[in-house]
Write a protein that holds these residues in place. Structure first.
Motif, PDB file in Angstrom:
ATOM      1  N   VAL A  13     -11.300  -4.474  87.506  1.00 43.02           N
ATOM      2  CA  VAL A  13     -10.868  -5.375  88.582  1.00 43.02           C
ATOM      3  C   VAL A  13     -10.174  -6.565  87.932  1.00 43.02           C
ATOM      4  CG1 VAL A  13     -11.610  -6.811  90.506  1.00 43.02           C
ATOM      5  CG2 VAL A  13     -12.782  -4.647  90.041  1.00 43.02           C
ATOM      6  N   ILE A  14      -8.966  -6.888  88.398  1.00 41.10           N
ATOM      7  CA  ILE A  14      -8.181  -7.953  87.782  1.00 41.10           C
ATOM      8  C   ILE A  14      -7.816  -9.043  88.798  1.00 41.10           C
ATOM      9  CG2 ILE A  14      -7.231  -6.465  85.992  1.00 41.10           C
ATOM     10  CD1 ILE A  14      -4.641  -6.295  87.655  1.00 41.10           C
TER      11      ILE A  14
ATOM     12  N   THR B 125      -8.371   4.847  96.484  1.00 41.45           N
ATOM     13  CA  THR B 125      -7.980   3.433  96.653  1.00 41.45           C
ATOM     14  C   THR B 125      -6.712   3.188  95.837  1.00 41.45           C
ATOM     15  OG1 THR B 125     -10.293   2.750  96.905  1.00 41.45           O
ATOM     16  CG2 THR B 125      -8.684   1.032  96.390  1.00 41.45           C
ATOM     17  N   PRO B 126      -5.646   2.738  96.475  1.00 41.83           N
ATOM     18  CA  PRO B 126      -4.398   2.491  95.734  1.00 41.83           C
ATOM     19  C   PRO B 126      -4.508   1.313  94.770  1.00 41.83           C
ATOM     20  CG  PRO B 126      -4.011   2.627  98.114  1.00 41.83           C
ATOM     21  CD  PRO B 126      -5.482   2.512  97.914  1.00 41.83           C
ATOM     22  N   LYS B 127      -3.679   1.340  93.753  1.00 46.67           N
ATOM     23  CA  LYS B 127      -3.545   0.237  92.800  1.00 46.67           C
ATOM     24  C   LYS B 127      -3.229  -1.057  93.545  1.00 46.67           C
ATOM     25  CE  LYS B 127      -0.604  -1.101  88.875  1.00 46.67           C
ATOM     26  NZ  LYS B 127       0.539  -0.659  88.025  1.00 46.67           N
ATOM     27  N   ASN B 128      -3.758  -2.164  93.069  1.00 46.10           N
ATOM     28  CA  ASN B 128      -3.521  -3.511  93.613  1.00 46.10           C
ATOM     29  C   ASN B 128      -4.158  -3.763  94.982  1.00 46.10           C
ATOM     30  OD1 ASN B 128      -2.045  -4.360  91.354  1.00 46.10           O
ATOM     31  ND2 ASN B 128      -0.130  -3.573  92.199  1.00 46.10           N
ATOM     32  N   THR B 129      -5.073  -2.869  95.393  1.00 46.09           N
ATOM     33  CA  THR B 129      -5.818  -3.114  96.637  1.00 46.09           C
ATOM     34  C   THR B 129      -6.817  -4.243  96.422  1.00 46.09           C
ATOM     35  OG1 THR B 129      -5.646  -0.803  97.343  1.00 46.09           O
ATOM     36  CG2 THR B 129      -7.407  -2.112  98.330  1.00 46.09           C
ATOM     37  N   LYS B 130      -6.834  -5.192  97.363  1.00 42.83           N
ATOM     38  CA  LYS B 130      -7.800  -6.282  97.268  1.00 42.83           C
ATOM     39  C   LYS B 130      -9.200  -5.774  97.584  1.00 42.83           C
ATOM     40  CE  LYS B 130      -9.337 -10.559  99.432  1.00 42.83           C
ATOM     41  NZ  LYS B 130      -9.205 -11.519 100.539  1.00 42.83           N
TER      42      LYS B 130
ATOM     43  N   LYS C 261      -7.033  -2.350  89.180  1.00 39.54           N
ATOM     44  CA  LYS C 261      -5.961  -2.314  88.183  1.00 39.54           C
ATOM     45  C   LYS C 261      -5.120  -1.047  88.256  1.00 39.54           C
ATOM     46  CE  LYS C 261      -5.244  -3.115  83.238  1.00 39.54           C
ATOM     47  NZ  LYS C 261      -5.911  -3.316  81.934  1.00 39.54           N
ATOM     48  N   GLN C 262      -5.702   0.059  88.785  1.00 37.31           N
ATOM     49  CA  GLN C 262      -4.984   1.331  88.794  1.00 37.31           C
ATOM     50  C   GLN C 262      -5.290   2.115  90.059  1.00 37.31           C
ATOM     51  OE1 GLN C 262      -7.687   2.575  85.343  1.00 37.31           O
ATOM     52  NE2 GLN C 262      -7.104   4.559  86.223  1.00 37.31           N
TER      53      GLN C 262
END
Length: 385
Positions: free
Chosen positions: A304-305, A336-341, A362-363
């Motif tokens: 998680v970024i 879950t798609p990349k960059n999902t909050k 992150k991915q």
């Protein structure tokens, strides 16, 4: 004793009042119809003068053109090396221009460069037509973006900023779109150029030398943008940005009496900001905060970024005790798609919230197939997971 107490209260009141007021000195005034100074990171207002007054913006209108161009580039709708065929409409624009001919081809990159340095009207219209398909649709896009950003005192009637009834914005709104534009790192490679050139004409036999209309790029430490503007109705305008250390400031002046005043007053605003304020970094984009388990996914866990940078503006010499609260689920389910909050960090000083950032995956997390699930079971049984 009573007098001493009264004196102490008065001193405390003065200190508190001065800490709340950006400019306690009434002699500090900006020679412009409207002006504002903000922190580019948080949007915090440091100084303002008639910030919401609706005024003719001249070519600082093109900040919105550049913003939409950056968004189109980042979404891969357009590319820098795309060839744009110049329309009769674009080539007929008056005012500042690079004298494009109807039917000639120009790259998207050279159009952006010509807008950024010379504020070329013909280049701006050509780029808008290429992105949207027509000038009218692009103007609609400009107004839609203004609404999305909360620019409540703005209405665009054209792409160029030439004087037109009903075409207006405010210093505050200009600061909003300027702040948004600076988030796009790529734009800096044009905004910070002092001199360049482009070849124009169907035969590319004419060289147009370009000198940045924003002279702060040349003679102000840390200057990195943004856009000048002038018409008889608008007067002399400038949205200027500069970075020193962790602090980036944006100043906007509108309705100045001459060009010299707009640069002098912009420097005055920026100088004040850098002399009195500092930016404390709170969060850094793409930093890994935690690794959390994944259920029903091809992968067992995901990093998680932090989604974006965050800093906090304080007066120089101030000390603050910042506490943070990380909010995250105990696991995440596939897909879950990349960059999902999936969470956030909340920053506080005492009980007061001073900012928050989103936490994203992150991915891409793809759902596990039956085969993947069986393989995972065997790994567990064999003790390899």
């Amino acid at each position: 004793m009573y007098i001493k107490k009264v004196f102490t209260v008065i001193i405390m009141f003065i200190l508190i009042f001065n800490s709340l007021m950006c400019f306690a000195d009434s002699n500090f005034d900006i020679q412009a119809k409207s002006a504002i100074l903000i922190d580019a990171s948080s949007g915090k207002v440091i100084y303002e003068k008639n910030p919401h007054e609706k005024l003719a913006p001249a070519s600082i209108t093109k900040i919105m053109v550049l913003l939409l161009a950056m968004e189109a580039l980042e979404s891969n709708k357009i590319k820098l090396d795309d060839k744009v065929v110049i329309s009769a409409n674009a080539s007929s624009m008056g005012g500042s221009q690079i004298y494009l001919e109807e039917g000639e081809e120009q790259t998207v990159e050279d159009l952006i460069k010509s807008i950024s340095l010379r504020s070329a009207n013909d280049a701006a219209v050509a780029l808008g037509e290429y992105i949207a398909g027509s000038e009218e649709i692009f103007i609609e896009m400009m107004n839609n973006k203004a609404k999305e950003l909360g620019m409540e005192n703005t209405n665009f009637k054209n792409i160029t900023g030439l004087d037109e009834e009903g075409h207006y914005t405010s210093a505050y709104d200009v600061s909003i779109m300027s702040k948004e534009l600076l988030k796009h790192k790529k734009i800096h490679q044009w905004l910070t150029v002092w001199m360049s050139s482009v070849k124009v004409g169907k035969e590319k036999d004419v060289v147009q030398n370009l000198v940045n209309t924003n002279r702060l790029i040349h003679d102000y430490k840390g200057a990195n943008g943004i856009k000048t503007g002038f018409t008889r109705k608008a007067g002399y305008c400038l949205s200027a940005s500069a970075t020193r250390g962790n602090l980036t400031l944006i100043s906007v002046v509108m309705g100045c009496k001459n060009s010299s005043i707009r640069f002098k007053e912009s420097k005055k605003l920026l100088d004040y900001g850098f002399a009195n304020y500092q930016s404390i970094p709170l969060a850094k984009k793409n930093i890994v905060v935690k690794k959390i388990p994944v259920q029903k996914g091809k992968i067992d866990s995901v990093e998680v970024i932090i989604e974006d940078d965050l800093s906090y503006l304080v007066k120089k010499g101030s000390t603050i005790d910042v506490k943070k609260e990380i909010i995250l689920p105990s696991y995440i389910s596939a897909p879950t798609p990349k960059n999902t909050k999936i969470g956030e960090i909340i920053y506080k000083v005492g009980e007061k919230e001073i900012g928050r950032v989103n936490l994203v995956v992150k991915q891409n997390i793809n759902k596990a197939s039956i085969k993947d699930s069986i393989r995972k079971i065997f790994k567990v049984m064999l003790g390899t997971i």
